[in-house]
Design a protein around this motif. Sequence first.
Motif, short mmCIF file in Angstrom:
data_model
loop_
_atom_site.label_atom_id
_atom_site.label_comp_id
_atom_site.label_asym_id
_atom_site.label_seq_id
_atom_site.Cartn_x
_atom_site.Cartn_y
_atom_site.Cartn_z
N ILE A 1 10.36 -4.72 -8.38
CA ILE A 1 9.02 -4.16 -8.23
C ILE A 1 8.73 -4.01 -6.74
N SER A 2 8.14 -2.90 -6.39
CA SER A 2 7.65 -2.68 -5.03
C SER A 2 6.13 -2.60 -5.13
N PRO A 3 5.42 -3.14 -4.16
CA PRO A 3 3.95 -3.15 -4.27
C PRO A 3 3.34 -1.75 -4.21
N GLU A 4 2.23 -1.61 -4.90
CA GLU A 4 1.44 -0.37 -4.81
C GLU A 4 0.88 -0.23 -3.40
N PHE A 5 0.39 -1.36 -2.87
CA PHE A 5 -0.08 -1.41 -1.49
C PHE A 5 -0.09 -2.86 -1.03
N VAL A 6 -0.20 -3.04 0.28
CA VAL A 6 -0.28 -4.37 0.88
C VAL A 6 -1.63 -4.45 1.59
N LEU A 7 -2.41 -5.44 1.23
CA LEU A 7 -3.72 -5.66 1.84
C LEU A 7 -3.55 -6.65 2.98
N PHE A 8 -3.93 -6.23 4.18
CA PHE A 8 -3.76 -7.06 5.37
C PHE A 8 -5.12 -7.37 5.97
N PHE A 9 -5.47 -8.65 5.96
CA PHE A 9 -6.71 -9.09 6.56
C PHE A 9 -6.45 -9.35 8.04
N GLU B 1 4.84 -4.86 9.24
CA GLU B 1 5.30 -3.66 9.94
C GLU B 1 6.21 -2.82 9.05
N TYR B 2 7.05 -3.46 8.25
CA TYR B 2 7.93 -2.75 7.31
C TYR B 2 7.09 -1.92 6.33
N TYR B 3 6.11 -2.57 5.70
CA TYR B 3 5.28 -1.87 4.73
C TYR B 3 4.39 -0.83 5.42
N GLU B 4 3.98 -1.11 6.64
CA GLU B 4 3.17 -0.15 7.39
C GLU B 4 3.97 1.12 7.66
N SER B 5 5.26 0.97 7.95
CA SER B 5 6.11 2.13 8.20
C SER B 5 6.25 3.00 6.95
N LYS B 6 5.99 2.43 5.79
CA LYS B 6 6.05 3.16 4.51
C LYS B 6 4.66 3.64 4.08
N GLY B 7 3.65 3.42 4.94
CA GLY B 7 2.29 3.86 4.63
C GLY B 7 1.63 3.06 3.53
N MET B 8 2.06 1.80 3.33
CA MET B 8 1.56 1.00 2.21
C MET B 8 0.53 -0.06 2.62
N VAL B 9 0.24 -0.19 3.92
CA VAL B 9 -0.67 -1.25 4.37
C VAL B 9 -2.09 -0.73 4.47
N LYS B 10 -3.00 -1.51 3.90
CA LYS B 10 -4.43 -1.24 4.00
C LYS B 10 -5.03 -2.42 4.76
N LYS B 11 -5.51 -2.16 5.98
CA LYS B 11 -6.04 -3.22 6.85
C LYS B 11 -7.54 -3.34 6.72
N ILE C 1 -11.12 -0.63 -1.47
CA ILE C 1 -9.67 -0.47 -1.59
C ILE C 1 -9.22 -0.59 -3.04
N PHE C 2 -9.79 -1.54 -3.77
CA PHE C 2 -9.35 -1.77 -5.15
C PHE C 2 -9.98 -0.82 -6.16
N TYR C 3 -11.11 -0.24 -5.86
CA TYR C 3 -11.81 0.62 -6.80
C TYR C 3 -10.93 1.72 -7.41
N PRO C 4 -10.15 2.46 -6.60
CA PRO C 4 -9.32 3.52 -7.19
C PRO C 4 -8.25 3.00 -8.17
N TYR C 5 -7.96 1.70 -8.13
CA TYR C 5 -6.96 1.12 -9.03
C TYR C 5 -7.58 0.55 -10.31
N GLY C 6 -8.88 0.78 -10.48
CA GLY C 6 -9.55 0.37 -11.69
C GLY C 6 -10.00 -1.08 -11.73
N LEU C 7 -9.92 -1.79 -10.61
CA LEU C 7 -10.33 -3.18 -10.59
C LEU C 7 -11.85 -3.26 -10.43
N LYS C 8 -12.47 -3.98 -11.32
CA LYS C 8 -13.92 -4.15 -11.28
C LYS C 8 -14.25 -5.51 -10.69
N PHE C 9 -15.33 -5.57 -9.91
CA PHE C 9 -15.76 -6.81 -9.28
C PHE C 9 -17.07 -7.28 -9.85
N ASN C 10 -17.18 -8.57 -10.04
CA ASN C 10 -18.41 -9.20 -10.44
C ASN C 10 -19.04 -9.74 -9.17
#
Length: 156
Positions: free
Chosen positions: A68-76, A118-128, A145-154
């Motif tokens: 599995i490869s991630p859909e995206f990487v969230l970087f705080f 940096e690896y994931y950033e080079s693939k355009g997968m990092v959301k900072k 960031i999560f809204y387009p993936y259908g994740l709902k927040f309480n």
Amino acid sequence: MSSAEINSGSENGTMIDTIIKEGKIVPSEITVKLLQEAIIKGGNDKFIIDGFPRNEENRALFESVINISPEFVLFFDCSEEEMERRLLGRNQGRSDDNIETIRKRFKVFVESSLPVIEYYESKGMVKKIDVTKPIPEVFEDVKAIFYPYGLKFNNT
């Protein structure tokens, strides 16, 4: 995941606890095995993995074993000074919340984890996300960031 294993009192849990106290990274084989078990037990086709992969070996092994490869990487994104202040002030009684271990963890992050980002950033997968902003603003950024993936927040 690691904390549940540590609290179980298993041989792996004791070893993981010792490694964490030393500010080191848990071996990839153990972490990937625990993640694989959690993914299978979870039974979902979407999941969030917090704080992993921590190094290139983690990333490569996870992607080859789990396939599995991630859909995206969230970087705080946060400065070391701010992270140090927050970690020392969180008062959770963790054995690794001391200045020596925190500084070791920063060094490990720069040497081992930042190249993964940096690896994931080079693939355009990092959301900072700039986490030096007030918590409500950071939460709104995370939700966006999560809204387009259908994740709902309480909001409670």
